[in-house]
Write an enzyme that holds these catalytic residues in place. Structure first.
Site, PDB file in Angstrom:
ATOM      1  N   GLY A   1      -2.690   0.223   9.462  1.00 42.31           N
ATOM      2  CA  GLY A   1      -3.111   1.583   9.121  1.00 42.31           C
ATOM      3  C   GLY A   1      -3.165   2.467  10.353  1.00 42.31           C
ATOM      4  O   GLY A   1      -2.692   3.610  10.352  1.00 42.31           O
TER       5      GLY A   1
ATOM      6  N   LYS B   1       0.855  -1.203   0.000  1.00 38.59           N
ATOM      7  CA  LYS B   1       0.000   0.000   0.000  1.00 38.59           C
ATOM      8  C   LYS B   1       0.884   1.244   0.000  1.00 38.59           C
ATOM      9  O   LYS B   1       0.974   1.967   0.991  1.00 38.59           O
ATOM     10  CB  LYS B   1      -0.903  -0.009   1.229  1.00 38.59           C
TER      11      LYS B   1
HETATM   12  P1  ADP Z   1       0.721  -4.735   6.000  1.00 35.32           P
HETATM   13  O1  ADP Z   1      -0.592  -5.461   5.979  1.00 35.32           O
HETATM   14  O2  ADP Z   1       1.736  -5.409   6.845  1.00 35.32           O
HETATM   15  O3  ADP Z   1       0.556  -3.278   6.327  1.00 35.32           O
HETATM   16  P2  ADP Z   1       0.618  -4.338   3.136  1.00 35.32           P
HETATM   17  O4  ADP Z   1      -0.813  -4.682   3.175  1.00 35.32           O
HETATM   18  O5  ADP Z   1       0.994  -2.960   2.777  1.00 35.32           O
HETATM   19  O6  ADP Z   1       1.327  -4.774   4.519  1.00 35.32           O
HETATM   20  O7  ADP Z   1       1.391  -5.252   2.100  1.00 35.32           O
HETATM   21  C1  ADP Z   1       1.424  -6.649   2.179  1.00 35.32           C
HETATM   22  C2  ADP Z   1       1.530  -7.236   0.815  1.00 35.32           C
HETATM   23  O8  ADP Z   1       2.587  -6.650   0.083  1.00 35.32           O
HETATM   24  C3  ADP Z   1       1.828  -8.717   0.851  1.00 35.32           C
HETATM   25  O9  ADP Z   1       0.678  -9.417   0.440  1.00 35.32           O
HETATM   26  C4  ADP Z   1       2.983  -8.880  -0.129  1.00 35.32           C
HETATM   27  O10 ADP Z   1       2.789  -9.965  -1.027  1.00 35.32           O
HETATM   28  C5  ADP Z   1       2.957  -7.572  -0.877  1.00 35.32           C
HETATM   29  N1  ADP Z   1       4.267  -7.205  -1.446  1.00 35.32           N
HETATM   30  C6  ADP Z   1       5.446  -7.149  -0.823  1.00 35.32           C
HETATM   31  N2  ADP Z   1       6.428  -6.824  -1.686  1.00 35.32           N
HETATM   32  C7  ADP Z   1       5.853  -6.671  -2.895  1.00 35.32           C
HETATM   33  C8  ADP Z   1       6.348  -6.358  -4.199  1.00 35.32           C
HETATM   34  N3  ADP Z   1       7.627  -6.146  -4.410  1.00 35.32           N
HETATM   35  N4  ADP Z   1       5.445  -6.291  -5.199  1.00 35.32           N
HETATM   36  C9  ADP Z   1       4.148  -6.529  -4.973  1.00 35.32           C
HETATM   37  N5  ADP Z   1       3.616  -6.832  -3.773  1.00 35.32           N
HETATM   38  C10 ADP Z   1       4.460  -6.898  -2.744  1.00 35.32           C
HETATM   39 MG    MG Z   2      -2.163  -5.523   4.532  1.00 37.26          MG
END
Ligand code: ADP
Ligand code: MG
Length: 404
Positions: free
Chosen positions: A385, A205
Site C-alpha cells: 500500500g 485489492k
Molecule cells: P499484495 O499483497 O502483493 O499487494 P494483494 O493483497 O492485492 O497483493 O493480492 C494478493 C492476493 O490476490 C493473493 O492472495 C492471491 O490469491 C489473490 N489473487 C490473485 N489473483 C486472483 C484472482 N484472479 N482472483 C482472486 N484472487 C486473486
Molecule cells: Mg496483500
C-alpha cells in the site's frame, strides 16, 4: 557498544542508555500461531540491531492482523517477538499490553542494549482512530515509554496512526534503515527511471490499486495487468468474466484508462488466456483448472490465473525492460494449480538487466513461496500500500512527519 549510529539513524545522536521506541512492521502471515513467512521480521532486524548495538534500550511497537481495537489472543505478537529474538540472536522481552502496567514494567527493566516488544498496538482502538484527540492521547502514552522514536514500519507509513504519525510529533525522531532504503528505491522509480519502464499489476485489492495507474500512465512505457484486477479491465472491454472478481463500479475508470493509454502511447497488456475453475479453491476440494481464451470465459467460471500464452507474452514484454515495478500476484499462487502466471512473471524479473522492485506483502511472499532467491530481485519491498501510494504521487503522512 559505540553509542554512535550511521545513515538515517545518525540524527538521533548518542543513544546509549536512551529508550528508543521503534515502530516496526511485523505484520506477518500466521498459520495458527506459527509464522508462515517471516520476511517482515527479518527486514526489521537491521534497525533494531543497530540501535541495540549502540546501547539503546529498544522498545518495539507493531501491529499484527486486524484485531477489532481490543485484545484478541489470535493476534498476539508473542510468537513474533520470539522469532525476532531468534533472528537477533539475543533475548527479547515481551510486554503483554501496549502502554499498560506490563509495558511500563518491561521498559523499566531494560538494560542498555536490551530489546522489548510491546503487545499488538491495534489492541487499542485509539491507534487507528480518525479522531486526533483520541489518537493523540494514546500517542502520549506511547511516547511516555521512550526518549526517542524511530519509524521503520514501511508497510504503515501511509497511515496517519498514533504509533506511526502522532508519536513522531512528540519525540525526537529518525527514519529507520528499512524505511530509508525503501524510500530510496521508490525515488529511483519516479525520478528519471531507465527505460523501458514496465509495471506489472495484479492481486486482489482492485479498487485500492487502480489509483496508481492514473499516475503511471504518464510515466511507465508498458503496463501488464493480471491477477484479480484484470477482470474489471476485460469486462470494460465488453467481455464476459463469469464469476471472476469484478468491481462493477470501476468499469468506467478502467475504460478511461484504456483510452488514455492509447492516447499517451503507453502499452497496456492484458492476458489473452486465463486459467479458470468453477469454484474458488477450498481446502476440501481438488482444483480442476481449465485454460480458456480471455474473451470466452464461461458464465460459471472463475478466473484464477493468467494463462500460459499470457505468461509467455508477459515475460516477453519484460525481456528488454530496464526498470520494473511489480505489485500483486498474477493468480491465486497459494494453490499450485494457479501459481504458474506468478511464476512466469517472477522468473522474467530475475532475467531483467536493470532495477527490479517487487512490492506488496503477498507478492513478496509469493516470490519466496515459489522458491526464488530473493537476491535475484533488485529490491523486495515490505509495503504494498505504501509503495503504491508513493507511486501515485501521494504524500505519505508517516514520512512527511519525520521531516518536521
Ligand atoms: P499484495 O499483497 O502483493 O499487494 P494483494 O493483497 O492485492 O497483493 O493480492 C494478493 C492476493 O490476490 C493473493 O492472495 C492471491 O490469491 C489473490 N489473487 C490473485 N489473483 C486472483 C484472482 N484472479 N482472483 C482472486 N484472487 C486473486
Ligand atoms: Mg496483500
Amino acid at each position: 557498544m559505540t553509542g554512535s549510529l550511521s545513515g538515517s539513524l545518525a540524527r538521533l545522536g548518542d543513544v546509549r542508555g536512551r529508550r528508543v521506541l521503534v515502530r516496526s512492521d511485523l505484520n506477518v502471515p500466521l498459520d495458527g500461531s506459527s509464522i508462515s513467512d517471516d520476511g517482515r521480521i527479518r527486514a526489521s532486524v537491521p534497525t533494531i540491531r543497530a540501535l541495540s548495538d549502540a546501547g539503546a534500550r529498544v522498545v518495539v511497537t507493531a501491529h499484527l492482523g486486524r484485531p477489532k481495537g481490543e485484545p484478541d489472543p489470535a493476534y498476539s505478537l508473542r510468537p513474533v517477538a520470539a522469532r525476532l529474538g531468534e533472528l537477533l540472536g539475543r533475548p527479547v522481552a515481551f510486554a503483554t499490553d501496549t502502554v499498560g502496567e506490563s509495558a511500563t514494567a518491561t521498559v523499566a527493566g531494560l538494560q542498555d542494549g536490551d530489546v522489548a516488544v510491546l503487545e499488538n498496538v491495534r489492541f487499542n482502538a485509539d491507534e487507528t482512530s480518525k479522531d486526533e484527540g483520541s489518537r493523540g492521547g494514546f500517542a502520549d502514552q506511547l511516547a511516555g515509554l521512550a526518549d526517542a522514536f524511530v519509524s521503520d514500519g514501511f508497510g504503515v507509513v501511509h497511515r496517519r496512526q498514533a504509533s506511526v504519525y502522532d508519536v513522531a510529533l512528540r519525540l525526537p525522531h529518525a527514519m529507520g534503515t528499512l524505511v530509508a532504503a525503501e524510500i530510496d528505491v521508490l525515488r529511483r522509480l519516479t525520478v528519471d527511471p531507465a527505460r523501458p519502464y514496465v509495471v506489472v499489476l495484479g492481486g486482489s485489492k482492485v479498487s485500492d490499486k487502480l489509483g496508481v495507474i492514473d499516475n503511471l500512465l504518464g510515466k511507465a512505457d508498458k503496463l501488464l495487468i493480471g491477477g484479480g484486477m484484470v477482470f474489471t479491465f476485460l469486462a470494460a472491454q465488453g467481455h464476459q468474466v463469469g464469476r471472476s472478481l469484478l468491481e462493477e463500479d470501476q468499469l468506467d475508470v478502467c475504460r478511461a484508462y484504456l483510452q488514455r493509454a492509447q492516447e499517451s502511447g503507453v502499452e497496456i497488456i492484458l492476458p489473452t488466456d486465463v486459467v479458470v475453475d468453477t469454484t474458488f479453491p477450498s481446502g476440501d476440494r481438488e482444483p480442476t483448472p481449465d485454460v480458456v481464451a480471455a474473451d470466452a470465459i464461461p458464465a460459471d467460471a472463475l478466473g484464477l490465473d493468467i494463462g500460459p500464452e499470457s505468461g509467455k507474452a508477459f515475460a516477453a514484454a519484460l525481456s528488454d525492460a530496464r526498470t520494473v515495478f511489480w505489485n500483486g500476484p498474477m493468480g491465486v499462487f497459494e494453490v499450485e494449480a494457479f501459481a504458474e502466471g506468478t511464476r512466469a512473471v517472477a522468473q522474467a524479473l530475475t532475467q531483467v538487466d536493470g532495477l527490479t522492485v517487487v512490492g506488496g506483502g503477498d507478492s513478496a511472499a509469493a516470490v519466496r513461496q515459489l522458491g526464488f532467491d530473493e537476491g535475484a530481485f533488485g529490491h523486495i519491498s515490505t509495503g504494498g500500500g505504501a509503495s503504491l501510494e508513493y507511486l501515485e504521487g501521494k504524500e505519505l503522512p508517516g514520512i512527511a512527519v519525520l521531516e518536521r
